[in-house]
Write an enzyme that holds these catalytic residues in place. Structure first.
Site, short mmCIF file in Angstrom:
data_model
loop_
_atom_site.label_atom_id
_atom_site.label_comp_id
_atom_site.label_asym_id
_atom_site.label_seq_id
_atom_site.Cartn_x
_atom_site.Cartn_y
_atom_site.Cartn_z
N HIS A 64 0.84 -1.21 0.00
CA HIS A 64 0.00 0.00 0.00
C HIS A 64 0.87 1.26 0.00
CE1 HIS A 64 -3.82 1.96 1.93
NE2 HIS A 64 -3.11 2.88 1.29
N HIS A 100 1.53 5.25 -2.29
CA HIS A 100 1.04 6.21 -3.29
C HIS A 100 2.23 6.76 -4.05
CE1 HIS A 100 -3.04 6.22 -1.51
NE2 HIS A 100 -2.38 6.01 -0.38
N ARG A 157 1.79 8.52 -6.95
CA ARG A 157 1.30 9.82 -7.47
C ARG A 157 1.41 10.00 -8.97
NH1 ARG A 157 -1.45 10.42 -2.96
NH2 ARG A 157 -0.36 11.39 -1.23
N ASN A 213 -5.23 6.19 -6.72
CA ASN A 213 -5.76 7.57 -6.67
C ASN A 213 -4.81 8.54 -7.37
OD1 ASN A 213 -3.89 7.30 -4.57
ND2 ASN A 213 -5.00 8.63 -3.15
N ASP A 263 -8.75 3.33 -2.67
CA ASP A 263 -8.10 3.92 -1.49
C ASP A 263 -8.00 5.44 -1.54
OD1 ASP A 263 -6.57 3.46 1.05
OD2 ASP A 263 -5.13 4.65 -0.07
N HIS A 297 -10.47 0.85 2.11
CA HIS A 297 -10.15 1.91 3.08
C HIS A 297 -11.44 2.14 3.86
CE1 HIS A 297 -8.60 6.25 3.82
NE2 HIS A 297 -9.68 6.05 4.56
N HIS A 333 -4.91 -0.35 6.37
CA HIS A 333 -4.50 0.45 7.54
C HIS A 333 -5.45 0.45 8.75
CE1 HIS A 333 -6.95 3.10 5.08
NE2 HIS A 333 -5.95 3.52 4.34
N ASP A 353 1.39 2.80 3.55
CA ASP A 353 0.51 3.92 3.15
C ASP A 353 1.35 5.18 2.91
OD1 ASP A 353 -1.71 5.33 2.42
OD2 ASP A 353 -2.52 5.56 4.43
N HIS A 372 3.39 14.32 0.06
CA HIS A 372 2.70 15.56 -0.35
C HIS A 372 3.72 16.66 -0.54
CE1 HIS A 372 -1.43 14.27 -0.07
NE2 HIS A 372 -1.19 13.69 1.09
O1 DOR Z 1 -3.43 9.77 4.78
C1 DOR Z 1 -3.79 9.32 3.70
N1 DOR Z 1 -3.29 9.80 2.54
N2 DOR Z 1 -4.72 8.36 3.67
C2 DOR Z 1 -5.26 7.94 2.50
O2 DOR Z 1 -6.08 7.08 2.55
C3 DOR Z 1 -4.89 8.57 1.23
C4 DOR Z 1 -3.53 9.12 1.31
C5 DOR Z 1 -3.18 10.01 0.14
O3 DOR Z 1 -3.43 9.61 -1.00
O4 DOR Z 1 -2.64 11.09 0.36
#
Ligand code: DOR
Length: 454
Positions: free
Chosen positions: A67, A69, A71, A101, A159, A186, A239, A325, A329
Protein backbone atom coordinates in the site's frame (compact mmCIF):
# COMPACT_ATOMS: atom_id res chain seq x y z
CA UNK A 1 33.71 -5.46 -15.81
CA UNK A 2 30.49 -5.46 -13.75
CA UNK A 3 30.63 -8.17 -11.10
CA UNK A 4 28.21 -10.99 -11.83
CA UNK A 5 28.21 -12.16 -8.23
CA UNK A 6 27.81 -10.61 -4.81
CA UNK A 7 28.88 -12.25 -1.58
CA UNK A 8 27.64 -10.89 1.73
CA UNK A 9 30.00 -12.24 4.39
CA UNK A 10 28.65 -13.15 7.78
CA UNK A 11 25.38 -11.29 8.32
CA UNK A 12 22.59 -12.70 10.48
CA UNK A 13 20.36 -14.17 7.77
CA UNK A 14 16.67 -14.26 8.57
CA UNK A 15 14.42 -15.94 6.03
CA UNK A 16 10.88 -16.08 7.35
CA UNK A 17 9.78 -18.27 4.41
CA UNK A 18 11.85 -21.19 5.70
CA UNK A 19 12.21 -20.33 9.38
CA UNK A 20 15.90 -19.65 8.89
CA UNK A 21 17.85 -17.53 11.39
CA UNK A 22 21.60 -18.13 11.10
CA UNK A 23 24.86 -16.26 10.88
CA UNK A 24 26.44 -17.22 7.57
CA UNK A 25 27.20 -16.07 4.04
CA UNK A 26 24.80 -15.12 1.29
CA UNK A 27 25.94 -15.59 -2.29
CA UNK A 28 24.10 -14.09 -5.25
CA UNK A 29 24.90 -14.92 -8.86
CA UNK A 30 23.20 -13.90 -12.10
CA UNK A 31 20.37 -12.23 -10.22
CA UNK A 32 19.52 -15.28 -8.14
CA UNK A 33 20.30 -16.63 -4.69
CA UNK A 34 23.06 -19.21 -5.17
CA UNK A 35 23.78 -20.14 -1.58
CA UNK A 36 22.31 -19.13 1.76
CA UNK A 37 23.86 -19.68 5.18
CA UNK A 38 26.83 -21.80 4.07
CA UNK A 39 30.26 -20.39 4.76
CA UNK A 40 32.00 -19.67 1.46
CA UNK A 41 35.72 -20.41 1.66
CA UNK A 42 38.03 -17.89 -0.09
CA UNK A 43 38.84 -20.49 -2.75
CA UNK A 44 35.13 -20.86 -3.54
CA UNK A 45 34.42 -17.19 -4.08
CA UNK A 46 33.51 -16.80 -7.78
CA UNK A 47 35.74 -14.64 -9.94
CA UNK A 48 34.78 -11.00 -10.30
CA UNK A 49 32.66 -11.09 -7.16
CA UNK A 50 31.76 -8.13 -4.97
CA UNK A 51 32.35 -9.06 -1.36
CA UNK A 52 30.41 -7.09 1.21
CA UNK A 53 31.00 -7.34 4.93
CA UNK A 54 27.80 -8.31 6.72
CA UNK A 55 29.32 -8.02 10.20
CA UNK A 56 26.69 -6.92 12.69
CA UNK A 57 24.10 -6.64 9.92
CA UNK A 58 20.88 -8.49 9.15
CA UNK A 59 20.14 -9.85 5.67
CA UNK A 60 16.61 -10.80 4.71
CA UNK A 61 14.30 -10.86 1.70
CA UNK A 62 13.37 -7.40 0.40
CA UNK A 63 10.29 -5.84 1.96
CA UNK A 64 7.00 -5.87 0.07
CA UNK A 65 4.68 -2.90 0.49
CA UNK A 66 1.04 -3.63 -0.28
CA UNK A 67 0.00 0.00 0.00
CA UNK A 68 1.76 3.13 -1.20
CA UNK A 69 1.04 6.21 -3.29
CA UNK A 70 3.44 6.91 -6.14
CA UNK A 71 1.30 9.82 -7.47
CA UNK A 72 2.15 9.22 -11.12
CA UNK A 73 0.35 9.91 -13.40
CA UNK A 74 -1.12 13.26 -12.40
CA UNK A 75 0.58 14.43 -9.22
CA UNK A 76 4.23 14.35 -10.20
CA UNK A 77 4.89 17.42 -8.05
CA UNK A 78 4.26 15.19 -5.01
CA UNK A 79 6.12 12.05 -6.17
CA UNK A 80 7.05 10.16 -9.30
CA UNK A 81 7.65 6.50 -9.94
CA UNK A 82 11.37 7.35 -10.13
CA UNK A 83 11.55 9.16 -6.77
CA UNK A 84 9.08 6.85 -5.01
CA UNK A 85 10.99 3.73 -5.99
CA UNK A 86 14.29 5.33 -4.95
CA UNK A 87 12.71 6.06 -1.57
CA UNK A 88 11.60 2.43 -1.44
CA UNK A 89 15.13 1.20 -2.13
CA UNK A 90 16.47 3.39 0.68
CA UNK A 91 13.85 1.92 2.98
CA UNK A 92 14.56 -1.72 2.08
CA UNK A 93 11.41 -2.21 -0.02
CA UNK A 94 11.98 -4.17 -3.22
CA UNK A 95 8.32 -4.42 -4.25
CA UNK A 96 5.66 -1.72 -4.13
CA UNK A 97 1.95 -2.01 -4.82
CA UNK A 98 0.76 1.46 -5.82
CA UNK A 99 -2.70 2.81 -5.14
CA UNK A 100 -4.92 4.06 -7.95
CA UNK A 101 -5.76 7.57 -6.67
CA UNK A 102 -3.77 9.04 -9.54
CA UNK A 103 -5.04 11.32 -12.32
CA UNK A 104 -6.25 9.63 -14.41
CA UNK A 105 -7.12 6.96 -11.85
CA UNK A 106 -5.96 3.41 -12.53
CA UNK A 107 -9.33 2.29 -13.85
CA UNK A 108 -8.38 1.04 -17.33
CA UNK A 109 -5.69 -1.02 -19.03
CA UNK A 110 -3.96 2.00 -20.60
CA UNK A 111 -3.08 3.50 -17.22
CA UNK A 112 -1.86 0.13 -15.97
CA UNK A 113 0.35 -0.13 -19.06
CA UNK A 114 1.66 3.40 -18.54
CA UNK A 115 2.67 2.66 -14.94
CA UNK A 116 4.29 -0.63 -15.86
CA UNK A 117 6.27 1.06 -18.67
CA UNK A 118 7.32 3.97 -16.44
CA UNK A 119 8.38 1.56 -13.71
CA UNK A 120 10.43 -0.47 -16.20
CA UNK A 121 12.10 2.69 -17.57
CA UNK A 122 12.57 4.75 -14.42
CA UNK A 123 11.82 2.60 -11.38
CA UNK A 124 14.52 0.92 -9.33
CA UNK A 125 12.29 -1.58 -7.50
CA UNK A 126 9.37 -3.74 -8.63
CA UNK A 127 6.08 -1.87 -9.04
CA UNK A 128 2.68 -3.57 -9.05
CA UNK A 129 -0.34 -1.38 -9.83
CA UNK A 130 -3.60 -1.71 -7.91
CA UNK A 131 -6.73 -1.07 -9.98
CA UNK A 132 -9.80 0.92 -8.96
CA UNK A 133 -12.90 -0.84 -7.69
CA UNK A 134 -15.13 1.83 -9.24
CA UNK A 135 -14.79 3.94 -12.38
CA UNK A 136 -12.70 7.05 -11.66
CA UNK A 137 -12.93 6.07 -7.96
CA UNK A 138 -16.28 7.78 -7.94
CA UNK A 139 -18.11 4.99 -6.17
CA UNK A 140 -20.96 4.89 -8.72
CA UNK A 141 -20.25 1.95 -11.06
CA UNK A 142 -17.76 -0.88 -10.99
CA UNK A 143 -14.56 -0.45 -12.98
CA UNK A 144 -13.83 -3.01 -15.70
CA UNK A 145 -12.27 -5.36 -13.18
CA UNK A 146 -11.63 -8.12 -15.67
CA UNK A 147 -9.85 -5.77 -18.09
CA UNK A 148 -7.75 -4.48 -15.19
CA UNK A 149 -6.93 -8.01 -14.05
CA UNK A 150 -5.86 -8.98 -17.57
CA UNK A 151 -3.69 -5.85 -17.73
CA UNK A 152 -1.91 -7.05 -14.58
CA UNK A 153 -3.26 -5.28 -11.51
CA UNK A 154 -2.58 -7.21 -8.31
CA UNK A 155 -5.60 -6.04 -6.29
CA UNK A 156 -8.48 -3.56 -6.38
CA UNK A 157 -9.06 -0.53 -4.18
CA UNK A 158 -10.59 2.97 -4.21
CA UNK A 159 -8.10 3.92 -1.49
CA UNK A 160 -8.28 7.43 -0.18
CA UNK A 161 -11.99 6.67 -0.22
CA UNK A 162 -13.90 3.59 0.79
CA UNK A 163 -16.30 1.73 -1.46
CA UNK A 164 -19.33 3.36 0.14
CA UNK A 165 -22.12 1.58 -1.69
CA UNK A 166 -22.95 -1.74 0.00
CA UNK A 167 -24.13 -3.44 -3.16
CA UNK A 168 -21.11 -2.35 -5.21
CA UNK A 169 -18.88 -3.72 -2.47
CA UNK A 170 -20.83 -6.96 -2.57
CA UNK A 171 -20.37 -7.22 -6.35
CA UNK A 172 -16.68 -6.31 -6.15
CA UNK A 173 -16.09 -9.05 -3.58
CA UNK A 174 -17.98 -11.55 -5.71
CA UNK A 175 -15.80 -10.68 -8.74
CA UNK A 176 -12.67 -10.77 -6.58
CA UNK A 177 -13.37 -14.41 -5.89
CA UNK A 178 -13.54 -15.21 -9.61
CA UNK A 179 -10.48 -13.13 -10.43
CA UNK A 180 -8.44 -14.40 -7.47
CA UNK A 181 -7.44 -10.87 -6.46
CA UNK A 182 -8.17 -9.12 -3.15
CA UNK A 183 -10.34 -6.06 -2.61
CA UNK A 184 -8.45 -3.63 -0.38
CA UNK A 185 -10.93 -1.36 1.32
CA UNK A 186 -10.15 1.91 3.08
CA UNK A 187 -12.82 1.52 5.74
CA UNK A 188 -14.37 4.80 6.96
CA UNK A 189 -18.10 5.33 7.24
CA UNK A 190 -18.36 8.77 5.69
CA UNK A 191 -21.45 9.93 7.54
CA UNK A 192 -19.42 9.48 10.75
CA UNK A 193 -16.01 10.68 9.58
CA UNK A 194 -17.06 13.61 7.35
CA UNK A 195 -15.31 16.84 8.32
CA UNK A 196 -13.08 15.09 10.86
CA UNK A 197 -9.37 15.84 10.74
CA UNK A 198 -7.98 13.78 13.62
CA UNK A 199 -9.07 11.05 16.03
CA UNK A 200 -12.11 11.87 18.14
CA UNK A 201 -10.97 12.14 21.75
CA UNK A 202 -9.59 14.51 24.35
CA UNK A 203 -6.72 15.76 22.15
CA UNK A 204 -9.16 16.81 19.41
CA UNK A 205 -11.31 18.49 22.06
CA UNK A 206 -8.32 20.33 23.53
CA UNK A 207 -7.30 21.56 20.08
CA UNK A 208 -10.86 22.35 19.04
CA UNK A 209 -10.56 20.13 15.97
CA UNK A 210 -13.38 17.97 14.56
CA UNK A 211 -12.79 14.30 15.37
CA UNK A 212 -13.24 11.00 13.56
CA UNK A 213 -14.70 8.34 15.88
CA UNK A 214 -13.27 4.82 15.93
CA UNK A 215 -16.76 3.65 14.98
CA UNK A 216 -16.34 5.22 11.51
CA UNK A 217 -13.69 2.60 10.72
CA UNK A 218 -15.24 -0.24 12.68
CA UNK A 219 -18.75 0.13 11.21
CA UNK A 220 -17.43 -0.32 7.68
CA UNK A 221 -15.12 -3.20 8.61
CA UNK A 222 -18.12 -4.96 10.15
CA UNK A 223 -20.10 -4.41 6.92
CA UNK A 224 -17.24 -5.68 4.79
CA UNK A 225 -16.77 -8.79 6.89
CA UNK A 226 -20.46 -9.55 6.51
CA UNK A 227 -20.13 -9.11 2.73
CA UNK A 228 -17.00 -11.26 2.57
CA UNK A 229 -18.92 -13.98 4.38
CA UNK A 230 -21.85 -13.59 2.01
CA UNK A 231 -19.78 -13.72 -1.18
CA UNK A 232 -16.69 -15.70 -0.22
CA UNK A 233 -14.69 -12.84 -1.80
CA UNK A 234 -11.24 -11.83 -0.62
CA UNK A 235 -11.36 -8.85 1.68
CA UNK A 236 -8.17 -7.08 2.72
CA UNK A 237 -8.69 -4.30 5.23
CA UNK A 238 -6.31 -1.37 4.72
CA UNK A 239 -4.50 0.45 7.54
CA UNK A 240 -6.21 -0.74 10.72
CA UNK A 241 -6.11 1.99 13.36
CA UNK A 242 -8.37 1.00 16.27
CA UNK A 243 -8.49 -1.72 18.91
CA UNK A 244 -12.12 -2.37 17.92
CA UNK A 245 -11.02 -3.06 14.34
CA UNK A 246 -8.54 -5.64 15.65
CA UNK A 247 -11.36 -7.37 17.56
CA UNK A 248 -13.52 -7.50 14.41
CA UNK A 249 -10.75 -8.96 12.26
CA UNK A 250 -9.83 -11.45 14.96
CA UNK A 251 -13.41 -12.66 15.25
CA UNK A 252 -13.86 -12.90 11.47
CA UNK A 253 -10.71 -14.98 11.13
CA UNK A 254 -11.82 -17.26 13.95
CA UNK A 255 -15.02 -17.82 12.00
CA UNK A 256 -13.05 -18.72 8.87
CA UNK A 257 -14.09 -15.69 6.81
CA UNK A 258 -11.54 -14.81 4.08
CA UNK A 259 -10.26 -11.56 5.56
CA UNK A 260 -6.72 -10.20 5.93
CA UNK A 261 -5.49 -6.90 7.34
CA UNK A 262 -2.53 -4.52 7.36
CA UNK A 263 -1.22 -1.86 9.74
CA UNK A 264 1.05 1.13 9.11
CA UNK A 265 4.27 1.97 11.00
CA UNK A 266 2.78 5.26 12.29
CA UNK A 267 -0.29 3.60 13.76
CA UNK A 268 2.03 1.17 15.57
CA UNK A 269 4.33 3.77 17.06
CA UNK A 270 2.80 7.24 17.50
CA UNK A 271 -0.42 8.62 18.94
CA UNK A 272 -2.81 11.52 18.44
CA UNK A 273 -0.96 13.32 21.24
CA UNK A 274 1.72 14.12 18.68
CA UNK A 275 -0.71 16.69 17.25
CA UNK A 276 -0.06 18.65 20.46
CA UNK A 277 3.58 19.00 19.37
CA UNK A 278 6.71 17.95 21.23
CA UNK A 279 6.92 14.64 19.37
CA UNK A 280 5.95 12.30 22.15
CA UNK A 281 2.97 10.79 23.85
CA UNK A 282 3.54 12.55 27.15
CA UNK A 283 2.70 16.08 26.14
CA UNK A 284 -0.81 16.87 27.35
CA UNK A 285 -1.08 20.61 26.82
CA UNK A 286 -1.46 22.67 23.67
CA UNK A 287 1.49 24.94 22.85
CA UNK A 288 3.32 26.68 20.06
CA UNK A 289 4.23 23.36 18.42
CA UNK A 290 0.64 22.10 18.34
CA UNK A 291 -1.31 21.63 15.09
CA UNK A 292 1.67 19.97 13.41
CA UNK A 293 0.08 19.03 10.06
CA UNK A 294 2.62 16.27 9.48
CA UNK A 295 0.60 14.27 12.03
CA UNK A 296 -2.54 14.52 9.88
CA UNK A 297 -3.19 11.16 8.27
CA UNK A 298 -6.16 9.07 7.24
CA UNK A 299 -7.09 7.01 9.21
CA UNK A 300 -5.92 9.28 12.01
CA UNK A 301 -3.33 8.61 14.70
CA UNK A 302 -5.16 7.25 17.73
CA UNK A 303 -4.65 6.55 21.44
CA UNK A 304 -1.94 4.55 23.18
CA UNK A 305 -4.59 1.91 23.91
CA UNK A 306 -5.13 1.47 20.16
CA UNK A 307 -1.39 1.40 19.49
CA UNK A 308 -0.95 -1.41 22.04
CA UNK A 309 -3.77 -3.45 20.51
CA UNK A 310 -2.34 -3.05 17.00
CA UNK A 311 1.17 -4.07 18.08
CA UNK A 312 -0.17 -7.16 19.87
CA UNK A 313 -2.29 -8.09 16.85
CA UNK A 314 0.70 -7.76 14.51
CA UNK A 315 2.86 -9.90 16.78
CA UNK A 316 0.11 -12.51 17.05
CA UNK A 317 -0.70 -12.58 13.34
CA UNK A 318 -4.26 -11.28 13.60
CA UNK A 319 -2.87 -8.48 11.44
CA UNK A 320 -1.11 -10.15 8.52
CA UNK A 321 1.36 -7.52 7.44
CA UNK A 322 2.82 -4.06 7.69
CA UNK A 323 2.02 -1.68 4.81
CA UNK A 324 3.36 1.86 4.66
CA UNK A 325 0.51 3.92 3.15
CA UNK A 326 3.42 6.12 1.99
CA UNK A 327 1.52 9.31 1.10
CA UNK A 328 3.96 11.97 -0.11
CA UNK A 329 2.70 15.56 -0.35
CA UNK A 330 4.16 18.82 -1.56
CA UNK A 331 4.95 21.51 1.02
CA UNK A 332 2.00 23.68 0.03
CA UNK A 333 -0.44 20.90 0.88
CA UNK A 334 0.90 20.74 4.44
CA UNK A 335 1.92 24.34 5.21
CA UNK A 336 -1.66 25.39 5.89
CA UNK A 337 -4.07 25.09 8.81
CA UNK A 338 -4.65 21.65 10.29
CA UNK A 339 -8.15 21.59 8.79
CA UNK A 340 -6.95 22.45 5.30
CA UNK A 341 -3.86 20.23 5.21
CA UNK A 342 -3.82 17.07 3.10
CA UNK A 343 -3.92 13.74 4.87
CA UNK A 344 -0.76 11.65 4.61
CA UNK A 345 2.73 10.80 5.84
CA UNK A 346 5.86 10.04 3.81
CA UNK A 347 6.83 6.65 5.24
CA UNK A 348 9.03 4.53 2.98
CA UNK A 349 12.35 5.82 4.31
CA UNK A 350 11.49 5.71 8.02
CA UNK A 351 9.44 2.50 8.14
CA UNK A 352 12.19 0.14 9.25
CA UNK A 353 13.62 2.55 11.84
CA UNK A 354 10.13 3.09 13.29
CA UNK A 355 9.29 -0.59 13.39
CA UNK A 356 12.62 -1.53 14.95
CA UNK A 357 11.52 0.36 18.08
CA UNK A 358 9.05 -2.48 18.63
CA UNK A 359 11.86 -5.03 18.36
CA UNK A 360 14.18 -3.08 20.67
CA UNK A 361 11.33 -2.84 23.19
CA UNK A 362 10.71 -6.62 22.93
CA UNK A 363 7.17 -6.08 21.68
CA UNK A 364 7.75 -8.22 18.59
CA UNK A 365 10.61 -10.50 17.56
CA UNK A 366 12.83 -9.50 14.66
CA UNK A 367 11.93 -12.64 12.71
CA UNK A 368 8.20 -11.97 13.16
CA UNK A 369 8.60 -8.37 12.05
CA UNK A 370 10.47 -9.55 8.95
CA UNK A 371 7.72 -12.10 8.28
CA UNK A 372 5.12 -9.30 8.36
CA UNK A 373 7.17 -7.28 5.86
CA UNK A 374 7.87 -10.12 3.43
CA UNK A 375 5.94 -13.41 3.58
CA UNK A 376 2.81 -11.78 5.05
CA UNK A 377 2.16 -9.32 2.22
CA UNK A 378 3.24 -11.81 -0.47
CA UNK A 379 0.70 -14.34 0.80
CA UNK A 380 -2.06 -11.77 0.35
CA UNK A 381 -0.92 -11.16 -3.22
CA UNK A 382 -1.18 -14.89 -3.94
CA UNK A 383 0.89 -17.84 -5.12
CA UNK A 384 2.41 -15.98 -8.11
CA UNK A 385 4.40 -13.93 -5.61
CA UNK A 386 5.85 -16.82 -3.62
CA UNK A 387 9.39 -16.29 -4.96
CA UNK A 388 9.68 -12.70 -3.78
CA UNK A 389 9.71 -13.01 0.02
CA UNK A 390 12.22 -15.84 0.22
CA UNK A 391 15.98 -16.39 0.14
CA UNK A 392 15.63 -19.96 -1.11
CA UNK A 393 18.34 -20.96 -3.54
CA UNK A 394 17.40 -20.31 -7.16
CA UNK A 395 14.91 -17.53 -6.41
CA UNK A 396 15.35 -13.89 -7.53
CA UNK A 397 17.78 -12.09 -5.23
CA UNK A 398 15.61 -9.36 -3.72
CA UNK A 399 17.56 -8.71 -0.55
CA UNK A 400 17.85 -6.03 2.11
CA UNK A 401 20.84 -5.62 4.38
CA UNK A 402 20.32 -3.50 7.49
CA UNK A 403 21.97 -2.49 10.70
CA UNK A 404 19.47 -3.15 13.50
CA UNK A 405 21.37 -0.98 15.97
CA UNK A 406 22.40 2.02 13.92
CA UNK A 407 20.97 5.25 15.34
CA UNK A 408 20.16 8.05 12.91
CA UNK A 409 18.37 11.36 12.98
CA UNK A 410 15.46 11.80 10.58
CA UNK A 411 16.13 14.67 8.19
CA UNK A 412 13.54 14.72 5.40
CA UNK A 413 15.83 16.88 3.27
CA UNK A 414 17.87 13.70 2.82
CA UNK A 415 14.85 11.69 1.59
CA UNK A 416 14.81 10.49 -1.98
CA UNK A 417 11.04 10.91 -1.80
CA UNK A 418 9.64 14.27 -2.84
CA UNK A 419 7.36 13.95 0.19
CA UNK A 420 9.12 15.55 3.15
CA UNK A 421 5.96 15.28 5.26
CA UNK A 422 6.89 13.25 8.32
CA UNK A 423 6.14 13.83 11.99
CA UNK A 424 9.41 12.01 12.71
CA UNK A 425 11.55 14.92 11.50
CA UNK A 426 14.30 15.54 14.06
CA UNK A 427 13.69 12.30 15.97
CA UNK A 428 16.27 9.55 16.36
CA UNK A 429 15.50 6.06 15.04
CA UNK A 430 17.49 2.91 15.68
CA UNK A 431 17.77 0.61 12.66
CA UNK A 432 18.88 1.59 9.18
CA UNK A 433 19.06 0.04 5.73
CA UNK A 434 22.61 -0.34 4.46
CA UNK A 435 21.97 -1.90 1.03
CA UNK A 436 19.05 -3.09 -1.08
CA UNK A 437 19.20 -5.50 -4.00
CA UNK A 438 16.55 -6.24 -6.62
CA UNK A 439 17.11 -9.34 -8.77
CA UNK A 440 20.77 -9.33 -7.77
CA UNK A 441 21.37 -5.64 -8.61
CA UNK A 442 22.24 -3.23 -5.86
CA UNK A 443 19.70 -0.41 -6.14
CA UNK A 444 20.74 1.37 -2.97
CA UNK A 445 23.89 1.25 -0.93
CA UNK A 446 25.20 3.41 1.84
CA UNK A 447 28.56 4.98 1.20
CA UNK A 448 29.77 3.32 4.44
CA UNK A 449 29.27 -0.18 3.02
CA UNK A 450 32.50 -2.14 3.48
CA UNK A 451 33.36 -4.07 0.37
CA UNK A 452 36.02 -5.39 -1.89
CA UNK A 453 36.06 -7.01 -5.34
CA UNK A 454 37.66 -10.46 -5.32
O1 DOR B 1 -3.43 9.77 4.78
C1 DOR B 1 -3.79 9.32 3.70
N1 DOR B 1 -3.29 9.80 2.54
N2 DOR B 1 -4.72 8.36 3.67
C2 DOR B 1 -5.26 7.94 2.50
O2 DOR B 1 -6.08 7.08 2.55
C3 DOR B 1 -4.89 8.57 1.23
C4 DOR B 1 -3.53 9.12 1.31
C5 DOR B 1 -3.18 10.01 0.14
O3 DOR B 1 -3.43 9.61 -1.00
O4 DOR B 1 -2.64 11.09 0.36
Amino acid sequence: MTPQSILIKGPRIIDASQGLDVVGDLLVKDGKILSVGNLIAPADIPENCRVISGDGLVACAGFIDLHCHLREPGFEYKETIATGTQAAARGGFTSLCCMPNTDPAIDNAAVVEFIKRRAADQGVVRVFPIGCVTKERKGKTLAEMEELASAGVVAFSDDGDPVYDDNLMRLALAYSQDLGLPIINHCQEHSLSRGGVMAEGWVATLLGLPGIPAAAEEAMIARDIALAELTGGRLHVAHLSTSGSVALVRQAKERGIPVTAEVCPHHLTITDQWALGGKDSKNDVAGPLSFDTSTKVYPPLRSQHDVEALVDALAEGVIDCVATDHAPHDLASKQVTYQDASFGISVLETALGSLMQLVHQDRISLSTLIERLTVGPARILGPNFAELPTLKEGTPADVVLFDPNREWRVDPREFASKGKNTPLEGTTLKGRVVATMVAGEIVFQESALTEQVS
